[in-house]
Design an enzyme around this catalytic site. Structure first.
Site, PDB file in Angstrom:
ATOM      1  N   SER A  68     -19.110  89.532 -31.031  1.00 34.46           N
ATOM      2  CA  SER A  68     -20.406  89.402 -30.357  1.00 34.46           C
ATOM      3  C   SER A  68     -20.504  88.041 -29.664  1.00 34.46           C
ATOM      4  O   SER A  68     -19.714  87.749 -28.768  1.00 34.46           O
ATOM      5  CB  SER A  68     -21.532  89.601 -31.383  1.00 34.46           C
ATOM      6  OG  SER A  68     -22.778  89.673 -30.750  1.00 34.46           O
TER       7      SER A  68
ATOM      8  N   ASP B 119     -22.046 101.041 -28.458  1.00 32.55           N
ATOM      9  CA  ASP B 119     -22.491  99.666 -28.648  1.00 32.55           C
ATOM     10  C   ASP B 119     -23.266  99.172 -27.431  1.00 32.55           C
ATOM     11  O   ASP B 119     -22.806  99.274 -26.295  1.00 32.55           O
ATOM     12  CB  ASP B 119     -21.273  98.779 -28.905  1.00 32.55           C
ATOM     13  CG  ASP B 119     -21.656  97.363 -29.313  1.00 32.55           C
ATOM     14  OD1 ASP B 119     -22.854  97.041 -29.331  1.00 32.55           O
ATOM     15  OD2 ASP B 119     -20.736  96.584 -29.615  1.00 32.55           O
TER      16      ASP B 119
END
Length: 710
Positions: A494, A546
């Site tokens: 991330s 995602d």
């Protein structure tokens, strides 16, 4: 013909009606069709309340014979009358609020009058409840009344204050500090909106209104992060993020429930189109197996597939780009989160596993010099060692120092792959969130990198922070002094993935053989030139639906456009949208999940909305037709045009391996960055971003793909 179609679609967009509720000459963060469920919930609660009070009152009415019984009798009678009137008002509010659709506000034009009356009743109820509270909790006033009656009055008082408090909190939550300027800055009379006159969904803000909105967003961010640092970096982040939020959200008059309903409608639309696409191409669709060397971001076919599911031939001279190695280095990315993620992933046994590596006397003993800002028991370091299998001798430098643009990271030696690993932590604190949201573009200057590369500002500053700390601590030089034949591997998840990829670009002139594993990196990270440049040393891994790899300025604007189109085209009341979704979620119905990068959704609402110009800049032209209709002045039109000019689109770095869940197993394929050209609304859009989910998917992928690796 095309211009006429665009004009009609633009007028369709601008002839919608503003759904925001207008009361007391200002707009609120709630719509006139948002009162169905709250009113029915209050109705059911007060109905039970009314029945209980009536039953107790009728049972003890003949026994109220002592001094003060007249006051008690009067209080109960008026309480029953007030409850009956409130029940009537709740039904009226729910019925009126259920009429019309999101943009058809005229059937609900009389709701404000009922709400004014309801607020007046709440004031009277507050005064009357104060009288009842004084009597109920003053023992001298009810020395001879039945205990049941006294208890009933006390319960009435407590419940009334509870409901009044909830209503006041609700008013505070839906208060819009920018509401007054919205009504004036849009160029439309508040009285017209109150009567349900047609108004645009887009608001044209002048410079003063935009600046006011930016300041209010900045103030809200400061309040949200009131417990964090308020240094110059934080203040700069607040300003940048407030500018971003103003740019993306303050030109559309939608309340949060409108956005939620639009997301539900958009998800249904994506699912239906995916079902239709699969049904028509199920027998004829075949994935084209291309050479992995053709995996380039420039000139790529939209959503193109580079290899068939399960076939993982790494690119030429890039033998390290395999799911096996990615799964191995994912341990470091997951371990860098420390004890919170470790305990979350190992709910029952996590504490027992890290207990032996914790230092119970850490408060009295000085921590090792290579550990920075861990807690007194060194729980983060213990979880890192347990997740990666490293020993104290393998740790070179571990920093959990965390502020805006300053992310935790660690340097370790991995003997199994002959690598020195730099692992950067992802988002785990408000400071990390501010770094994520500082999404303006900055130019990247470093040796070997092509000119004109733009990247995410917050993550670039975080990458420079890590680079400077590596140089100050001599962590890399010390590690390579002991292990000269080892190579540098950089990894993260991330926020950590974005920082790791940019750090790899910064360090590549010094370490030309480095490699980077970026797990679930943000979509708005580097420009097209940076993506192509990083293809030789960055491997990105994404999972399913995602959301984060699809977050970029073009995709957000595209989703906003489609969301508005779904709202405008819907003829279903908002409460039915939520009710159907609730039934689907708890009734066992599962909608098919659309895949990203497939054929685009149906016709765009505005054909020229959000397309890239020849110079590569992302622009939107939604205000042009509004100006031609006479609803926008020349000054506001120019301001609106300036607002909708966005920087160069940013993409995922390097070569991308996308993992999808098929039946009971996982499959993977090489894809181009254009595969993530739209945001997929899915129940898995957040769960697929979790680091433990990515790690588990990689483990399953490796188990299912035995024999496919070279």
């Amino acid at each position: 013909m095309m211009s006429d179609s665009i004009s009609q679609q633009t007028r369709h967009l601008f002839l919608g009606k503003m759904p925001g509720l207008v009361m007391f000459k200002r707009r609120w963060r709630i719509a006139s069709d948002d009162f169905v469920f709250p009113s029915l919930a209050e109705f059911l609660l007060r109905l039970v309340w009314f029945v209980v009070v009536l039953a107790v009152f009728l049972q003890h009415r003949a026994h109220l014979q002592c001094q003060g019984d007249r006051l008690l009798h009067t209080y109960l009678v008026f309480s029953l009358a007030g409850l009956a009137f409130i029940l009537f008002l709740d039904l009226m509010i729910a019925w009126i609020s259920s009429r019309g659709t999101v943009t058809q506000t005229r059937p609900r034009r009389h709701l404000c009058k009922i709400l004014y009356l309801r607020l007046l009743v709440m004031i009277v109820e507050t005064v009357w409840n104060s009288i009842g509270t004084k009597w109920a909790f003053t023992p001298a006033d009810h020395s001879c009344e039945a205990k049941e009656v006294v208890l009933l009055v006390q319960i009435i008082a407590v419940c009334s204050w509870g409901l009044i408090t909830i209503m006041l909190l609700g008013i505070v939550l839906v208060f819009d500090p920018i509401g007054s300027y919205k009504a004036n800055g849009s160029g439309h009379r508040v009285s017209d909106v109150e009567h349900g006159e047609p108004q645009p969904l887009y608001i044209n803000l002048n410079a003063a209104s935009t600046e006011k909105a930016k300041k209010i967003w900045e103030l809200q961010l400061r309040l949200f992060c009131c417990c964090g640092n308020q240094d110059e970096k934080s203040k700069s982040a607040y300003s940048d993020i407030a500018k971003l939020f103003t740019y993306h959200f303050e030109d559309v008059d939608l309340v949060p429930s409108d956005v939620a309903a639009g997301l539900i409608l958009l998800q249904e639309k994506q699912s239906k189109e995916n079902v239709a696409r699969v049904s028509t191409s199920h027998h004829s669709e075949n994935y084209s197996v291309q050479s992995p060397d053709s995996l380039t971001s420039t000139g790529a076919v939209q959503g193109s597939i580079i290899s068939s599911p399960g076939v993982f031939s790494p690119p030429a001279n890039q033998f390290w780009m395999t799911p096996e190695l990615a799964c191995h280095f994912m341990k470091f990315a997951e371990g860098s989160y420390g004890w919170p993620l470790f305990l979350y992933s190992n709910c029952l046994t996590g504490m027992c596993q890290i207990w032996t590596d914790m230092s119970c006397c850490g408060c009295c003993c000085k921590p090792p010099s290579y550990i920075v800002d861990d807690n007194c028991c060194r729980c983060h370091t213990a979880a890192l060692k347990r997740a990666t299998g490293l020993s104290d001798e393998d740790l070179i430098y571990v920093s959990f120092h965390n502020r805006v643009y300053e992310v935790p990271f660690c340097v370790a030696v991995d003997h199994s792959t002959c690598s020195v690993v730099v692992s950067v932590r992802g988002t785990l604190s408000p400071a990390d969130a501010l770094t994520d949201l500082t999404a303006d573009c900055d130019k990247l200057f470093t040796d070997g990198c092509p000119q004109g590369v733009f990247c995410h500002r917050g993550m670039l500053r975080a990458a420079f922070f890590v680079k400077n700390k590596l140089e100050e601590s001599h962590a890399l030089s010390d590690a390579f002094a002991l292990h000269q034949s080892y190579t540098l591997a950089i990894t993260g998840h991330s926020l950590g993935a974005g920082t790791a990829a940019l750090l790899a670009i910064l360090l590549r002139p010094t370490y030309p053989n480095l490699r980077c594993y970026a797990f679930s990196p943000p979509g708005g990270l580097v420009s097209q030139e940076g993506t192509k440049y990083s293809e030789d040393f960055v491997m990105s891994v994404t999972l399913g639906d995602d959301l984060v790899p699809r977050l970029s300025a073009p995709n957000v604007e595209d989703m906003k456009r489609k969301l508005l189109g779904c709202i405008l085209d819907s003829d279903v009341p908002k409460y039915k949208i939520f009710l159907h979704k609730f039934i689907d979620c708890f009734g066992g119905k599962k909608s098919p999940r659309p895949e990203a990068g497939s054929a685009p959704l149906s016709r765009p609402l505005l054909e020229n909305f959000g397309q890239a110009s020849s110079s590569g800049n992302y622009t939107t032209n939604s205000s042009q037709e509004g100006s031609s209709e006479g609803s926008v002045s020349s000054g506001s039109a120019s301001a609106q045009a300036a607002r909708h000019s966005a920087p160069v689109p940013l993409y995922i770095p390097g070569r991308v391996l996308h993992i999808t869940h098929a039946d009971s197993s996982y499959t993977g394929r090489w894809v181009t960055v254009d595969y993530f050209n739209q945001i997929i609304i899915s129940p898995r859009m957040v769960a697929d971003h979790m680091p433990n989910a990515v790690h588990n998917a990689l483990k399953q992928l490796v188990r299912n793909s035995v024999g496919h690796f070279p």
